[in-house]
Design an enzyme around this catalytic site. Structure first.
Site, short mmCIF file in Angstrom:
data_model
loop_
_atom_site.label_atom_id
_atom_site.label_comp_id
_atom_site.label_asym_id
_atom_site.label_seq_id
_atom_site.Cartn_x
_atom_site.Cartn_y
_atom_site.Cartn_z
N ASN A 7 0.01 14.62 28.69
CA ASN A 7 0.86 13.76 29.62
C ASN A 7 0.51 14.09 30.94
O ASN A 7 0.59 14.97 31.72
CB ASN A 7 2.25 14.13 29.54
CG ASN A 7 3.35 13.34 30.48
OD1 ASN A 7 2.83 12.55 31.02
ND2 ASN A 7 4.63 13.70 30.26
N ARG A 90 0.59 10.10 26.74
CA ARG A 90 1.49 9.33 27.27
C ARG A 90 1.32 8.30 28.27
O ARG A 90 0.71 8.67 29.10
CB ARG A 90 2.65 10.38 27.69
CG ARG A 90 3.88 9.48 28.30
CD ARG A 90 4.67 10.37 28.95
NE ARG A 90 5.91 9.73 29.54
CZ ARG A 90 6.49 9.78 30.70
NH1 ARG A 90 5.79 10.74 31.62
NH2 ARG A 90 7.40 9.08 31.05
N HIS A 180 11.60 6.34 28.72
CA HIS A 180 12.05 7.58 27.77
C HIS A 180 11.98 6.93 26.34
O HIS A 180 12.86 7.65 25.47
CB HIS A 180 13.34 7.86 28.14
CG HIS A 180 13.74 8.69 29.38
ND1 HIS A 180 14.71 8.72 30.19
CD2 HIS A 180 12.80 9.70 30.06
CE1 HIS A 180 14.49 9.40 31.17
NE2 HIS A 180 13.16 10.13 31.01
N ARG A 241 16.85 9.60 41.86
CA ARG A 241 16.89 8.34 41.98
C ARG A 241 18.24 7.57 42.23
O ARG A 241 19.13 8.58 41.49
CB ARG A 241 16.22 7.66 40.61
CG ARG A 241 14.61 8.03 40.61
CD ARG A 241 14.05 7.23 39.46
NE ARG A 241 12.94 7.83 39.03
CZ ARG A 241 12.34 8.41 37.81
NH1 ARG A 241 13.42 8.46 36.84
NH2 ARG A 241 11.29 8.79 37.52
N GLU A 386 9.52 14.59 22.79
CA GLU A 386 8.69 13.43 23.02
C GLU A 386 7.34 13.66 22.59
O GLU A 386 6.69 12.85 22.29
CB GLU A 386 8.78 12.95 24.65
CG GLU A 386 10.05 12.76 25.03
CD GLU A 386 10.50 12.73 26.55
OE1 GLU A 386 10.73 13.78 27.19
OE2 GLU A 386 10.29 11.76 27.22
#
Ligand code: ADP
Length: 402
Positions: A7, A90, A180, A241, A386
């Site tokens: 990743n 990813r 996600h 965010r 993940e």
């Protein structure tokens, strides 16, 4: 079969190595501060950890260090790098063209560059990670790309279309995509497994709350709606965010603060959310501490988070015409018992009943049911994985390739 999962971020590269015969993680680590004097931290499941600084001018150098740390030292994780059967990468955004994991070829890499316009903060770094890996390992080791948007490609148009002139969807692919995906897939599948039920007959709401947060409605194993949109900025309040706001805020700030639209977007991504509201921190641990000490804005940021999670979970129960289970994941989902309690108590009218003792006991990395025995809706805490989803997808693609 050993699978390496990568990743890559703009100045970081995270990795995990799995033995897929039993899905055991063999090692994981992170290269930070790529572009200068970097730092590599490498951990194995037996609790051993090493950390050292080394020059990492580019992702290629960082990846070379990962290779070295995996295959050298007293207890190398792999004796020979040839043991790594494939690498899974990813990638944040697949746009609407790439809805399945794919084997990486030179041609595909060229095409993936086109997606950078949709995810300028993430996709270029993800591509850099792929290129570095190919530079170092050569083309003989198959590499697979797994998109964060993939799981949400089953959303119906009423969930993914923005009500703006249709031509912008046709011209630029402006629509909601969701992110996600690997987490929501893992958590919903694990939830069905824990219930001993077939996911194809379940309505599950997955609440992934971490630095970035998103909530997904999973009906019969498929994502039918999710809170993030064209980019990960949409949806609930996050660490830095803003989540969803009236877009007029952007033009207003451009005019009043003499900012460019890009500057406002940066502000909404990096300086807003719980950090912007509280002025204290983006991290729930700090905010909870500040709240205890009477900090009103920290308390407000946490209150808004609870409120917005409740709003999404409630609306997704309505969209699916019911809900069989709610699963919490991510650093906050796994650790914030007040958030879980607030959500469950508010949804009491749907038959959700929390077991307070189980809720208070479930902490980081512990999987468990937190609903009361007589709750109509099951509630779980499920630590996400993940990387394992990326490794599984990689095995599937490589199997078909051979
Ligand atoms: P990312 O989205 O970067 O993968 P994580 O899922 O690891 O992040 O979540 C990180 C967040 O989890 C932290 O910012 C913090 O807010 C929260 N967190 C971690 N531990 C705790 C804790 N013990 N109590 C409350 N929140 C926690």
């Amino acid at each position: 079969m050993k699978i390496l999962v990568i990743n890559a971020g703009s100045s970081s590269l995270k990795y995990q190595l799995f033995d897929m015969s039993d899905e055991k993680m063999l090692a994981k680590g992170i290269c930070e501060r790529i572009g200068g004097r970097g730092k590599l931290t490498h951990k194995t499941p037996d609790g051993n950890s090493i950390s050292f600084e080394v020059d990492m001018p580019t992702h290629v150098e960082a990846f070379k260090q990962v290779q070295k740390v995996l295959s050298s030292g007293e207890n190398p994780v792999v004796k020979d790098l040839g043991e790594i059967a494939a690498v899974g990468h990813r990638m944040l955004h697949g746009g609407d063209k790439y809805t399945k994991s794919m084997l990486i070829t030179d041609e595909l890499l060229e095409k993936l560059e086109e997606l950078c316009v949709l995810a300028p903060l993430h996709n270029p770094a993800n591509i850099m990670g792929i290129r570095s890996c190919r530079d170092v390992l050569g083309n003989e080791v198959p590499q697979v790309v797994v998109f964060d948007t993939e799981f949400h490609s089953t959303m119906p148009p009423e969930a993914y279309m923005y009500p703006i002139p249709y031509e912008y969807y046709e011209k630029y692919g402006l629509r909601r995509y969701g992110f996600h995906g690997t987490s929501h897939k893992y958590v919903s599948e694990k939830c069905a497994e824990l219930m001993g039920r077939d996911i194809k007959e379940l309505k599950i709401i997955t609440v992934h709350c971490g630095n970035g947060s998103s909530i997904t409605a999973v009906k019969n194993g498929k994502s039918v709606d999710t809170s993030m949109g064209l980019t990960p900025l949409e949806g609930i309040i996050m660490g830095t965010r803003s989540g969803s706001i009236d877009p007029t805020v952007v033009s207003f700030l451009c005019e009043k603060e003499n900012m460019t639209p890009i500057e406002v977007c940066q502000l909404l991504n990096k300086k807003s959310g719980k950090l912007g509201l509280s002025g204290v921190s983006s991290d729930d641990r700090d905010l909870r501490e500040a709240e205890k000490n009477g900090h009103e804005r920290a308390a407000l940021a946490l209150k808004i988070q609870n409120y917005q999670v409740i709003k999404y979970v409630g609306s997704y129960a309505a969209v699916m015409n019911g809900v069989d289970a709610i699963a919490f994941a991510g650093g906050i989902g796994e650790n914030s018992e007040p958030l879980r309690k607030a959500v469950c108590d508010s949804l009491g009218f749907l038959g959700v009943k929390i077991d307070d003792e189980a809720n208070n006991r479930t902490l980081f990395g512990v999987q468990g049911e937190i609903s009361a025995p007589d709750s109509k809706v099951k509630v779980f805490v499920i630590p996400t994985n993940e990387e394992l989803v990326i490794a599984r997808e990689t095995v599937e693609i490589v199997k078909n390739f051979n």
